[in-house]
Structure formats: structure tokens, C-alpha cells
Design an enzyme around this catalytic site. Structure first.
Site, PDB file in Angstrom:
ATOM      1  N   SER A 118     -17.188  89.243 -77.046  1.00  0.00           N
ATOM      2  CA  SER A 118     -17.753  88.539 -78.198  1.00  0.00           C
ATOM      3  C   SER A 118     -18.600  89.484 -79.049  1.00  0.00           C
ATOM      4  CB  SER A 118     -18.651  87.404 -77.733  1.00  0.00           C
ATOM      5  OG  SER A 118     -17.930  86.577 -76.871  1.00  0.00           O
ATOM      6  N   ASP A 167      -8.709  85.483 -82.363  1.00  0.00           N
ATOM      7  CA  ASP A 167      -9.451  85.236 -81.122  1.00  0.00           C
ATOM      8  C   ASP A 167      -8.569  85.094 -79.883  1.00  0.00           C
ATOM      9  OD1 ASP A 167     -12.008  84.901 -79.896  1.00  0.00           O
ATOM     10  OD2 ASP A 167     -11.678  82.739 -79.771  1.00  0.00           O
ATOM     11  N   CYS A 170     -17.961  91.975 -81.159  1.00  0.00           N
ATOM     12  CA  CYS A 170     -17.654  93.401 -81.315  1.00  0.00           C
ATOM     13  C   CYS A 170     -16.827  93.615 -82.573  1.00  0.00           C
ATOM     14  CB  CYS A 170     -16.890  93.927 -80.112  1.00  0.00           C
ATOM     15  SG  CYS A 170     -17.930  94.297 -78.698  1.00  0.00           S
ATOM     16  N   LYS A 195     -11.654  77.781 -76.190  1.00  0.00           N
ATOM     17  CA  LYS A 195     -11.882  78.562 -74.974  1.00  0.00           C
ATOM     18  C   LYS A 195     -11.435  77.795 -73.731  1.00  0.00           C
ATOM     19  CE  LYS A 195     -14.066  81.808 -77.291  1.00  0.00           C
ATOM     20  NZ  LYS A 195     -13.357  83.057 -77.617  1.00  0.00           N
ATOM     21  N   ARG A 242     -21.982  79.746 -87.373  1.00  0.00           N
ATOM     22  CA  ARG A 242     -20.527  79.875 -87.459  1.00  0.00           C
ATOM     23  C   ARG A 242     -19.932  79.273 -88.720  1.00  0.00           C
ATOM     24  NH1 ARG A 242     -17.788  82.216 -82.776  1.00  0.00           N
ATOM     25  NH2 ARG A 242     -19.519  82.740 -81.428  1.00  0.00           N
ATOM     26  N   TYR A 244     -22.099  72.089 -79.398  1.00  0.00           N
ATOM     27  CA  TYR A 244     -21.796  73.410 -79.947  1.00  0.00           C
ATOM     28  C   TYR A 244     -20.305  73.729 -79.786  1.00  0.00           C
ATOM     29  CZ  TYR A 244     -21.085  78.343 -80.365  1.00  0.00           C
ATOM     30  OH  TYR A 244     -20.545  79.549 -80.730  1.00  0.00           O
ATOM     31  N   HIS A 269      -7.724  86.810 -74.587  1.00  0.00           N
ATOM     32  CA  HIS A 269      -8.795  86.733 -75.585  1.00  0.00           C
ATOM     33  C   HIS A 269      -8.584  87.868 -76.595  1.00  0.00           C
ATOM     34  CE1 HIS A 269     -13.474  86.583 -76.188  1.00  0.00           C
ATOM     35  NE2 HIS A 269     -12.846  85.911 -77.114  1.00  0.00           N
ATOM     36  N   ARG A 295     -22.297  79.047 -76.217  1.00  0.00           N
ATOM     37  CA  ARG A 295     -21.625  78.677 -74.986  1.00  0.00           C
ATOM     38  C   ARG A 295     -22.604  78.815 -73.832  1.00  0.00           C
ATOM     39  NH1 ARG A 295     -18.652  82.201 -73.537  1.00  0.00           N
ATOM     40  NH2 ARG A 295     -18.675  83.715 -75.216  1.00  0.00           N
TER      41      ARG A 295
END
Ligand code: OXD
Ligand code: MN
Length: 594
Positions: A249, A278, A251, A207, A377, A198, A227, A70
Site C-alpha cells: 500500500s 489494485d 508505494c 480486498k 480516498r 471504511y 494485489h 483497514r
């Protein structure tokens, strides 16, 4: 006429007049059409069909090397008034932005097909679903959207003549990173994304819509887009309690969402069910509880580090119908590999950039030697997840017992603590901080404030977002309790003290016991922490009662330093910032001074 909806058609015509595609194709959601698109994408090399015996329905895609994450610096919230985007978002005047991007889009689809993807966030037909249409010149986007959302003509039927849909325009254009823009127009229900391929920038349902646009809609309509993962924890009697959790992101959100209980719990019959990994849309139910829906239909997970031990369920989910992006291609058996999958890197392989890869040159400390990009991903179907919740498709979602915030902090935050109240919980979410990771471009390993893990995803002024949290709390008679966790405490040599992964269930258990008033807690300056003996450590080799005490300790001196970081962050906001949070900060200061 592409569809029966006049507003949809008018908008498609307008976008097509600007981007000039050779043809326009409506995505109907049928397997035959998707298969035709896969064939086309294989013919051009856009996707590679993998070994269908080992990985049925799986494909590999490589993005351009300058397009792997991103781009927060090029992500804009375009509201008529700058203050409505707030101090933490990039802002552009909508008129100026439309003009600027129109020039970039002009003719960008010449020689290409424009695909029209009708999709739903949430179950089609549900009162809480929201519909979007994405126009794109990328087959990869079509194939990913089909996994991540609910796509097809039934969405158009559910939309009917309504003009209320989210208008998403995406063009790869030339993938020029100098002209890459991800722009949101919350006042117009519009998203424009250009010059990227992407996922996070181009799968507009995720998102861009389900967080940035939806958070704005939620503020105006009295609900919340967060989120957050959503999981259900089933006890041996079959009662399931639900938790939503927000982490920045990388974690371990997907890992927590798909956790496998450790032996001590598994043998008693405890189970964990995944509702989402997510995004959570939260609404107040008629019963006065807060209910959570996962608006997505798949997982767009980080591949590196995913393995049988770290996340058995995620790995199992990716064994069929999955699109892998920027991982290693094993040429010997036409499968995929990534760092942290297993100890057998393929000898005959192609790296994420499309070059021959020599694993013997791999150096853990030098990311440029990786075979898979650190942010590579998998796009996988939720229905293939072995632990998917049976409530996954329930349009009403699931009732939450707890909301958990977390971050990656070496020392400051204890393993877990509970907020004293909803307002205090909002404060706890607002002071979240973590180290940056590879999911966003920019420096890696720097501590940054990421309130509610929403800093890059809030579609309006974050001061008002905090205010919305406070106001929601007043309207939920039976609000979930709020907690903070930190799986990443380290010792003085920098080793993690807590084993994490499945053992995080031990902490979730304490959290749920607190929600049901089954266990006491110790009051500290920052909130309630468990008594060391109240976290079950049976079967843990390296964690003793003393380790537990260390994990739960609150270092007042460190928190004193933390205060200045919080003040600095709060200072970015003006008078829109809720007084309640400044009061909470004063209380924290007073508690630390005691
Ligand atoms: C992601 C993120 O989910 O960066 O990709 O949060
Ligand atoms: Mn995320």
C-alpha cells in the site's frame, strides 16, 4: 421473494432474521434507484453534494473518526483448521466466529434498510467472472460498490439458480471499534464485516473477495488472485505489451498504473494504458501465456499527494461521478481539497473530521493538523480515466510480458533487477519488504516484510501460497519474466535519488526490452541489473551516469544483513513452506559469499 434464486433468498432471509432490518431493498443498478438513494443520504448528511458545475456527479462523505483505515488486527481467516490460515493471518474457528459475530449483528439493522447488492467481479457473463451479493445497511456502501464493481439485476440473471456466489454481510452496527470484525470463511464463500464504514473493510468485493476469498479459490482452481496493477505500454508502432506489478500500500501503485511517459518517449509516440490499479486475476491462456483481468470497475485511490504532476490521469478521473471520503471540504466553492493537491489550501474549509479547518496551523510533520486524512480516498469510475485501456472490458484480459515486484527501500534494493528464473522470481516476491504507511492502522514508517504485497490479503496459509506460485510456474509454458523495482532509493541525506512518477517509464522500457531479448544485463548476486547506460536518462536533469551507477549498485554488506531478515521471516513457516524458496535463499547466500 427478493430474487428468483432459492439459495440467495434463503440466505437473505437468514441474515435478515438475525439483523432485523425494517425493510429489504434489492439494488437493481438503475440510475433512478441510485439517485433516490443519494437523495436519502443527502437528507441525513451521509453524503454532501458538491459543486455540480465543477465536479458533476461528485459527493463528499466523512467516516467516523475512529474508522479511517483497514483493521488488520481485527481481520480474520476462519478455516476449520488453524494451519490452513497459516502463521501470517489471524485465525478464528468458524463456528466460534459465527456465534460471536451473530451476537453483534443481532438486531443491528433495526430501524434501517438492508440493501441487497448483486455484483460481479469481472465482466458479467464472462467465464472468469465471479459473482457476489453484499447485504449492507449503508447507502454509502451501495454507492461505492456501484462504482467499484458491476452491480445490478443482470448479475442475478447471470447467476441463475446457481448457489455459487460469495455471501457478504455488512452492518455498520454502532461503529464500535472494540466490536469491529472483518471475517472471511473461505470454505463457505462467506464474508462478515461489522462495525466499520471504511471502504477497505466494507466494500466487500475488493480486498475481502477479490483478494482474500479469490486467492483461496485460485489455489483450488488453478489460477491466481494478486494485489497487482496492470498496465499496457504502447510503442510507436502501436504494439502494446502488458505488465502487472505488486507494491505494498502507498508505494505509488495508482501513479504507476496511470503513468504519463516523459517527453523523450511521448514525442516518439509511446503511450501507457491502464487496465487496473489494485487487483489482478491471473490465468493461463490457451496460448500458454499468463493473462490478467482486473476484476474491478473503479478506483479506490488515496487522495493526498494526487495532483496534476504526480498523477494527471487520476486527478482527471476524479473530476466527475466520484465519491470523496475524508478530504477537506472547501466551503467557498463547494469543492474538495487535500494535502498535495495544489499550493492553495482553502481559507474557508471543513477538515475530514467535520471541524472548521485553519490551514495556517498546518504543520507537515504533525499529521493531526492535516485537513484531509492521510488515508482519505476517491472512489472513481474506471471509464472516466483518460488513459483507460481499450482492453479494460475484455473478459479475457490481457497477456502479460512481465511481472514486477517492488517496495520502498532506502538502500538495499537497486532501481531494478531481473530474476534469473520463475522460481527465483517467486523468491524475489517472497522477500519483498517496505515501510508501513497510513493505509493500514498501526505504526507508520516501520520496515515490514510484505511478500507479493499480499501479507494482509492472502486468504490461506502463505506457505501454500508460495507453493502455488511455484506450481503455477511449472504450468505456464510462456511465463512472464519477473523483476523487482525500487523507486525509493535515497542518498545519505535521505533525499530520493530517482525522480520516479512518469520517469519510471524508463525502467519499464528496460524491463520490456529484456522480455524481448533486446538488451543485455549484468549478472549480480541478486539477479540481473541493467548496465548503467542502458537506462535512458535523456532529459533528466539530476540523474547522471554516475547516479545511475549508484541506483543500480548492489551492496553486498547490506544484503548480508537482509539475509537475517529473510531467515527470520521464513522461520515463521513450517514444513508447508516450499523447499525451492529455501534453496533460492541458499543460492543468494552463496552468491554473496563469492
Ligand atoms: C488499498 C491498500 O488498496 O491498502 O487500499 O492496498
Ligand atoms: Mn491495494
Amino acid at each position: 421473494m427478493i430474487t428468483k434464486n432459492k439459495s440467495v433468498n434463503a440466505w437473505i432471509d437468514e441474515m435478515a432474521a438475525m439483523t432485523c432490518p425494517d425493510s429489504i431493498v434489492l439494488i437493481d443498478g438503475s440510475e433512478s434507484q441510485l439517485e433516490e438513494l443519494r437523495q436519502q443520504a443527502m437528507a441525513t448528511g451521509e453524503i454532501i453534494k458538491l459543486n455540480q458545475e465543477k465536479l458533476p456527479g461528485c459527493y463528499l462523505h466523512r467516516t467516523a473518526v475512529n474508522d479511517v483505515a483497514r483493521v488488520e488486527g481485527r481481520t480474520f481467516i476462519c478455516t476449520s483448521k488453524k494451519e490452513d490460515a497459516g502463521p501470517t493471518n489471524n485465525w478464528m474457528d468458524p463456528k466460534e466466529c459465527y456465534e460471536k459475530l451473530s451476537k453483534i449483528y443481532a438486531g443491528s439493522m433495526k430501524g434501517r434498510t438492508m440493501y441487497v447488492i448483486p455484483y460481479s467481479m469481472g465482466m458479467v457473463g464472462s467465464p472468469f467472472a465471479k459473482y457476489g451479493i453484499e447485504l449492507t445497511d449503508s447507502i454509502y456502501v451501495v454507492l461505492n460498490m456501484e462504482i467499484m464493481t458491476r452491480v445490478g439485476t443482470d448479475v442475478l440473471e447471470a447467476l441463475g439458480d446457481d448457489a455459487q456466489f460469495i455471501k457478504g454481510l455488512h452492518s455498520k452496527a454502532d461503529l464500535d471499534d472494540e466490536k469491529r470484525y472483518i471475517c472471511h470463511f473461505p470454505e463457505d464463500n462467506t464474508i462478515w464485516s461489522v462495525n466499520s464504514g471504511y471502504g477497505g473493510n466494507v466494500l466487500l468485493g475488493k480486498k475481502c473477495f477479490a483478494l482474500r476469498i479469490a486467492s483461496y479459490l485460485g489455489k483450488n482452481e488453478g489460477w491466481m488472485a494478486e494485489h497487482m496493477l496492470i498496465l499496457g505500454l504502447e510503442d510507436p508502432d502501436g504494439n502494446v505489451k502488458y505488465i502487472a506489478a505488486a507494491f505494498p500500500s502507498a508505494c505509488g501503485k495508482t501513479n504507476l498504473a496511470m503513468l504519463i511517459p516523459p517527453e523523450v518517449y511521448a514525442k516518439k509516440g509511446y503511450k501507457v494504458w491502464t487496465v487496473g490499479d489494485d487487483i489482478a486475476w491471473l490465468r493461463i491462456g490457451e496460448d500458454g501465456r499468463l493473462w490478467a483481468v482486473n476484476p474491478e470497475n473503479g478506483f479506490f485511490g488515496v487522495a493526498p499527494g494526487t495532483n496534476e504532476n504526480s498523477n494527471y490521469n487520476a486527478l482527471a478521473t476524479t473530476r466527475r461521478d466520484t465519491i470523496f471520503t475524508n478530504v477537506v471540504h472547501n466551503l467557498d466553492d463547494n469543492t474538495v481539497w487535500w494535502e498535495g493537491l495544489d499550493k492553495n489550501p482553502p481559507a474557508n474549509a471543513i477538515d475530514w473530521k467535520g471541524n472548521k479547518w485553519d490551514y495556517t496551523k498546518y504543520d507537515k510533520k504533525d499529521k493531526s493538523t492535516c485537513g484531509a486524512h492521510p488515508n482519505s480516498r476517491f472512489t472513481a469510475c474506471a471509464k472516466n480515466c483518460p488513459c483507460i485501456s481499450k482492453e479494460f472490458n475484455n473478459p479475457m484480459g490481457v497477456p502479460l510480458s512481465a511481472i514486477v515486484f517492488g517496495g520502498r527501500r532506502a538502500k538495499t534494493a537497486p532501481l531494478v533487477y531481473q530474476a534469473r528464473s520463475w522460481e527465483h522470481g517467486v523468491f524475489v516476491g517472497s522477500i519483498m519488504a517496505s515501510e508501513t504507511t497510513a493505509a493500514a492502522t498501526g505504526a507508520v514508517g516501520v520496515v515490514r516484510r510484505d511478500p507479493m504485497a499480499m501479507l494482509p490479503f492472502c486468504g490461506y496459509n502463505m506457505a501454500e501460497y508460495f507453493g502455488h506460485w511455484i506450481e503455477m510456474g511449472k504450468k505456464i509454458p510462456n511465463a512472464p519474466k519477473i523483476f523487482n523495482v525500487n523507486w525509493f532509493r535515497t542518498d545519505d541525506e535521505g533525499h530520493f535519488i530517482w525522480p520516479g512518477f512518469g520517469d519510471n517509464m524508463r525502467v519499464l522500457k528496460w524491463i520490456l526490452d529484456r522480455c524481448e531479448d533486446k538488451v543485455d544485463a549484468v549478472e549480480t548476486a541478486i539477479g540481473y541489473v541493467p548496465a548503467a547506460e542502458d537506462i535512458n536518462i535523456d532529459g533528466l536533469e539530476d540523474v547522471t551516469l554516475d547516479t545511475m551507477k549508484e541506483l543500480l549498485s548492489v551492496d553486498k554488506a547490506l544484503w548480508g544483513e537482509e539475509i537475517s531478515g529473510i531467515e527470520e521471516f521464513y522461520a515463521r513457516f513450517d514444513d508447508k513452506f516450499p523447499k525451492e524458496l529455501r534453496d533460492q535463499l541458499d543460492t543468494l547466500k552463496a552468491n554473496l559469499a563469492k
